[in-house]
Write a protein that holds these residues in place. Structure first.
Motif, mmCIF file in Angstrom:
data_model
loop_
_atom_site.group_PDB
_atom_site.id
_atom_site.type_symbol
_atom_site.label_atom_id
_atom_site.label_comp_id
_atom_site.label_asym_id
_atom_site.label_seq_id
_atom_site.Cartn_x
_atom_site.Cartn_y
_atom_site.Cartn_z
ATOM 1 N N GLN A 233 0.732 -1.017 -0.031
ATOM 2 C CA GLN A 233 0.387 0.080 -0.095
ATOM 3 C C GLN A 233 0.931 1.781 0.378
ATOM 4 O O GLN A 233 0.644 2.124 -0.962
ATOM 5 N N GLY A 234 1.800 0.960 0.802
ATOM 6 C CA GLY A 234 2.727 2.589 0.391
ATOM 7 C C GLY A 234 3.981 2.747 -0.667
ATOM 8 O O GLY A 234 3.477 3.602 -0.726
ATOM 9 N N GLU A 235 3.924 1.635 -1.066
ATOM 10 C CA GLU A 235 4.609 1.689 -2.581
ATOM 11 C C GLU A 235 3.688 2.546 -3.725
ATOM 12 O O GLU A 235 4.072 3.269 -4.252
ATOM 13 N N ARG A 236 2.664 2.920 -3.110
ATOM 14 C CA ARG A 236 1.911 2.810 -4.435
ATOM 15 C C ARG A 236 2.015 4.648 -3.902
ATOM 16 O O ARG A 236 1.490 5.358 -5.171
ATOM 17 N N PHE A 237 2.115 5.166 -2.995
ATOM 18 C CA PHE A 237 2.213 6.345 -2.615
ATOM 19 C C PHE A 237 3.833 7.254 -2.905
ATOM 20 O O PHE A 237 3.974 8.189 -1.882
ATOM 21 N N GLY A 238 4.210 5.853 -2.603
ATOM 22 C CA GLY A 238 5.801 6.608 -2.691
ATOM 23 C C GLY A 238 6.118 6.713 -1.646
ATOM 24 O O GLY A 238 7.258 7.630 -0.587
ATOM 25 N N VAL A 239 5.518 6.140 -0.759
ATOM 26 C CA VAL A 239 6.344 6.062 0.888
ATOM 27 C C VAL A 239 7.856 5.366 0.975
ATOM 28 O O VAL A 239 8.202 4.417 0.278
ATOM 29 N N LEU A 240 8.288 6.486 2.051
ATOM 30 C CA LEU A 240 10.210 5.782 2.420
ATOM 31 C C LEU A 240 10.319 5.275 3.836
ATOM 32 O O LEU A 240 9.582 5.707 4.361
ATOM 33 N N LEU A 241 11.164 4.243 3.155
ATOM 34 C CA LEU A 241 11.250 3.624 4.918
ATOM 35 C C LEU A 241 12.700 3.494 5.573
ATOM 36 O O LEU A 241 13.642 3.338 4.224
ATOM 37 N N ASP A 242 13.793 4.456 5.967
ATOM 38 C CA ASP A 242 14.936 3.925 6.375
ATOM 39 C C ASP A 242 15.166 3.522 8.130
ATOM 40 O O ASP A 242 13.689 3.125 8.693
ATOM 41 N N LEU A 243 16.718 2.736 8.332
ATOM 42 C CA LEU A 243 17.051 2.517 9.884
ATOM 43 C C LEU A 243 17.393 3.785 10.196
ATOM 44 O O LEU A 243 17.998 4.320 10.049
ATOM 45 N N VAL A 244 16.720 3.997 11.315
ATOM 46 C CA VAL A 244 17.184 5.106 12.771
ATOM 47 C C VAL A 244 17.262 3.926 14.191
ATOM 48 O O VAL A 244 16.606 2.730 14.016
#
Length: 303
Positions: A233-244
């Protein structure tokens, strides 16, 4: 008193925030408590104060106890599970929010503290985290030493019963977190299930302000499939994930395509498996970390 309050301000503030945040699990409420504590310190006569640190600790703790009692009523009406506000460890983090990021500020630990009464929480934090002697704790909470010993013993037993069985090293936690992100990004269901403990628990906190599950989800298969569904679902809206790193543990930060923050999910590791995922989506709990996006608008939903 050889040190004035103005001179000691920068040294006292981290201690006071450390106590208030562990007591309340809220950055905003902790800031309010520290500010009010300083106002009271400034208004009170300091000629008879021999130990300014102890005095500041007492004022902060008592204010936090009162605030927590009030917060308990609000949390009973909270929509869905309540999670503490995350503190992200980064170079540009607000200096006022920097504290020793150890196990006692982890999301899982702060959730355990929620089971304690305000006074139990104060006694436990002062004794276990700050390292106060029982006589000092007793003076702060206005109880006898014997009573504080009993309170601490009960609180520690309740906390220890909920703690992870095996403490993982930071290197192992970071490795598992990196593998976790890779499995989600690749849509690798089998790999994701392998990283999760069979009884893994996923908790979402939207507070009625962002879409989140209303009850904790358990089980490696259910959680893995749910996470991959969120990823698609997130990929459809260009959502970004990163580790912190948040609250002294690895975390997955979710941002909109424009960089606005959408959520912070801390990753709890026990030995060599992920045992807990705590996802804070409520925008009211993310504002101290920078610009926050509107997840409802992004998904075309109404709050």
């Amino acid at each position: 008193m050889t040190t004035t309050l103005a001179e000691a301000h920068d040294e006292l503030r981290p201690l006071m925030f450390s106590i208030a945040y562990r007591m309340l699990g809220s950055v905003v409420e902790a800031e309010d408590v520290v500010q009010e504590a300083f106002l009271r310190l400034h208004r009170s006569p300091q000629d008879g104060v021999d130990n300014l640190e102890a005095y500041a600790t007492t004022v902060t703790t008592r204010l936090a106890i009162d605030t927590l009692r009030s917060a308990r009523v609000r949390r009973e009406r909270y929509v869905g599970p309540w999670l503490p506000e995350p503190i992200v460890d980064s170079a540009d983090a607000d200096p006022a929010h920097r504290l020793e990021l150890d196990e006692t500020v982890s999301t899982a630990f702060l959730v355990l503290l929620e089971a304690l009464s305000p006074v139990e929480r104060a006694v436990f934090v002062l004794r276990e985290v700050i390292g106060y002697e029982y006589a000092e704790v007793a003076a702060v909470v206005d109880k006898s030493e014997a009573n504080c010993r009993q309170i601490f013993a009960r609180a520690r037993k309740r906390i220890n019963d909920g703690r992870p069985r095996f403490e993982a090293s930071r290197e192992d936690r970071d490795r598992l977190a990196a593998e976790f992100l890779a499995a989600i990004s690749d849509g690798d269901l089998t790999g994701l299930e392998r990283l999760l403990a069979e009884d893994v628990v996923f908790v979402g906190d939207g507070g009625g302000r962002a879409p989140a599950i209303q009850k904790p989800m358990t089980g490696a298969v259910s959680v893995a499939r749910f996470l991959l569904g969120l990823m698609r679902q997130g990929e459809r809206f260009g959502v970004l994930l990163d580790l912190v790193h948040a609250n002294g543990q690895p975390a997955l930060r979710t941002r909109a395509a424009d960089g606005a923050l959408l959520g912070v999910m801390t990753i709890d590791v026990d030995a060599d498996r992920i045992v807990g995922l705590h996802n804070v989506l409520n925008p009211d709990k993310l504002g101290h970390l920078g610009p926050v996006g509107d997840l409802n608008t992004l998904l075309g939903r109404r709050a």
